[in-house]
Design an enzyme around this catalytic site. Sequence first.
Site, mmCIF file in Angstrom:
data_model
loop_
_atom_site.group_PDB
_atom_site.id
_atom_site.type_symbol
_atom_site.label_atom_id
_atom_site.label_comp_id
_atom_site.label_asym_id
_atom_site.label_seq_id
_atom_site.Cartn_x
_atom_site.Cartn_y
_atom_site.Cartn_z
ATOM 1 N N ASP A 102 9.877 3.612 4.009
ATOM 2 C CA ASP A 102 9.263 4.829 4.557
ATOM 3 C C ASP A 102 10.222 5.614 5.438
ATOM 4 O O ASP A 102 11.165 5.067 6.018
ATOM 5 C CB ASP A 102 8.011 4.474 5.364
ATOM 6 C CG ASP A 102 6.821 4.151 4.473
ATOM 7 O OD1 ASP A 102 6.892 4.468 3.279
ATOM 8 O OD2 ASP A 102 5.845 3.576 4.979
ATOM 9 N N TYR A 308 2.839 11.317 2.535
ATOM 10 C CA TYR A 308 2.889 10.211 3.492
ATOM 11 C C TYR A 308 1.848 10.406 4.583
ATOM 12 O O TYR A 308 1.697 11.497 5.142
ATOM 13 C CB TYR A 308 4.290 10.118 4.097
ATOM 14 C CG TYR A 308 4.508 8.867 4.900
ATOM 15 C CD1 TYR A 308 4.253 7.615 4.342
ATOM 16 C CD2 TYR A 308 4.971 8.932 6.205
ATOM 17 C CE1 TYR A 308 4.453 6.462 5.073
ATOM 18 C CE2 TYR A 308 5.186 7.776 6.939
ATOM 19 C CZ TYR A 308 4.922 6.541 6.372
ATOM 20 O OH TYR A 308 5.118 5.394 7.101
#
Length: 809
Positions: A102, A308
């Site tokens: 991420d 996200y």
Amino acid sequence: MEKTGVNDLLCISIKTNEGNMGEKLVIVESPAKAKTIEKFLGKGYTVKSSFGHICDLPKTALGIDIENGFKPNYQVPADKKKVVSELKALADKAETVYLASDEDREGEAIAWHLQNRLGLKPENTQRIVFHEITKNAILDAVQNPRSVDENLVNAQQARRVLDRIVGFELSPVLWRKVGKGLSAGRVQSVAVKLIVDREKEIQQFSAAPFYKVTGMFHPESAAGKVKLSATLDGKFATREEALEFLRKCNGGCRFSISSIEKKEALRYPAPPFTTSSLQQEASRKLGFSVSQTMRVAQALYESGKITYMRTDSTNLSSLAINTIKQTVTESYGEGYSKVRQFHTHAKGAQEAHEAIRPTYASDRTIEGTPAEKKLYDLIWKRAVASQMADAKVERTTIVISSDKFPEKFICEGEQILFDGFLKLYIEGRDDEPEEETLSQLIPDLANGQKMDALSIEAMQKFAPKPPRYSEASLVKKMEELGIGRPSTYAPTITTITSKRGYVVKDSRPGVKRESVKITLDGLSDIAGTGTIKETIVKETVGAEKNRLFPQDMGTVVTHYLEDNFKEIMDYGFTARIEEDFDRIAEGKLGWTNLISAFYSPFHHTVEAQNQEKTHVNSERELGVDPKDGKPVYVRLGKFGPLAQKGAGEDPAKQFASLRKDQSIETITLEEALKLFELPRHVGDIDGKAVVSAIGRFGAYIKYDGKFFSLAKGQDPYTVSIEQAMELIQAKEEAAEKSLIKEFAEEDIQIINGRYGPYIKHKGNNYKIPKGRGAKPAADFTLEDCRNLIDNTEATNKKAPARKTARTRK
């Protein structure tokens, strides 16, 4: 901070020639995410999973070298050693390794650990990031790699080390001072303090009554039965004042319009979701808990449906704005489209660079679980509505005056001229007011026009007490104060509500209240004389659903920490620490400098507390029982808060647990004495006693060694023997119907339970397998039961202790 569970890493090896050098290794997150990415990468890709962080601080030790610059001692957990070995074997063969965890600080730390632990060479290691799982985003990331950002890693490392130090040094102090098994944390303790402080506000709040006056008017000469509701511009403190005002309105009082004001106004759409606003809105509109919202959002992101989900940015990319504009134009028309860009106002916004939105605005619906469909619909509407035109409304305010008094009646109405974004989405609110302003349509009226009063009412009202926090409103407050960041809200709330017994999420009924209503009815448009009538209105107020209540342990711990660790419990200090983490991420502050400045005074306070031998006293004396003169106390016991009657060496001391809606700080002597009335002998059935009491799971009846929960509305203090007999009989009949077969000689019963048939033996339950080929429970023999019990016991002994997936902190 650790990142586990659904954020597990995936390894995708890209093979050129089987067994030869030249293959590429891509490390991403979670099996679900890997499946989505695999679709875009095509043939020749092998998918491997590493299931979370491959390194972390040890669980049973501090794991930080205080004397050597706070150096963390990262270790590979036992359950990850095989995974690390497999990853290293793949990495050794790879021409290039792409670290694609991420794009936030946590993801950067994951990439850093992989690079170091796998011994990756800088020349063939690339860091790639993307905030949505689409083919274009992934290919673009591969074309634009970078190196691991040490500043982001240091910011994450500073948080992890600081929180470990606070928890590891402060928790043992609580064990000695308050009770075993307790914990404290830099963010969790402040979150509990917010809830405790709000409870204190509520207990100190005094609801002063007042009288609100409303009137129903009919415009003179208006066609049809037009009725307009208006509210007096002032309030009255007492019944006498309100009654006197209604007397003035009675008997020839004339009303007319003294002013009319019409204004056009614009209503603007809310920005697309950040993590916290998504958590709040999902709670309001869908009833999701904060952790459920993040769990479902994670699944949507990993399957490529949304961007996200950990972000405090409200920004949208140019590509997203253009695709949403196309969707709005095609669905609603050109007039409903308005391109706009929102600016982030959250403190230290840093988690990602775009708001939460659907990856493809053209996908109005998706396939998935019911929860995923609901949350996606919410995200889609919010993102699309943010790029829609403003709503235009016309607000009309009419002032109605009288010739007998200076007070004015105000009549307000609103008409939507153009719905704009309202056609799609309206943002929710946390604590909805008890009364909503009427959106009444107001006809064309003239200044000076006469108004006939049809009725006037003065209703006694009470100022509402401060509302207790819901999960959503607590997240909002934490964000306002700068406490925590998007990745910490959900685990913080989970920790304080489910792991420590400091806070409970509960729904509680309201209380009955009587209010005075004074009504002036029967007014004539000629004489203006009517009848004043006074009535008592009974209502239930203050009902609360899914609110956060502090438990006595949470209150005691909070007060101790406030008295002895003021800096840790200071909202401003916690927010400043978060800002320092931001400065570290920007390369403006060394992470060890932050830890060093904090540690010295903190450790000194810990040592001082360790030297003190006193134990925190939670005891509160309420008074004496007027019947026997014995003192009555409330305090924390081994199993929770309790009331105690009698002191010292009194052999006849009595104890009673407090109910879940009672608190050591607020319970009265009368309420405590009532607790000692239980257990209560209700009567006898067939010579056996029937006793009512309150236990861990609520009120119940005990008879013949069996327990029967009281029905809703039944009170253990007043339940009669007749009611108890009905309850026992109904429960026993239901139990008989559920009994499939019994082997009394070996204490074995086969029961049809809520989730299917099972065997009950010596207090333990054994599920009977279902499915094709399974033997029906009714056909089980004694031997079948023995075999199932033995096999289940053997399996349980072999199985390792079950580990629960830990939420990302």
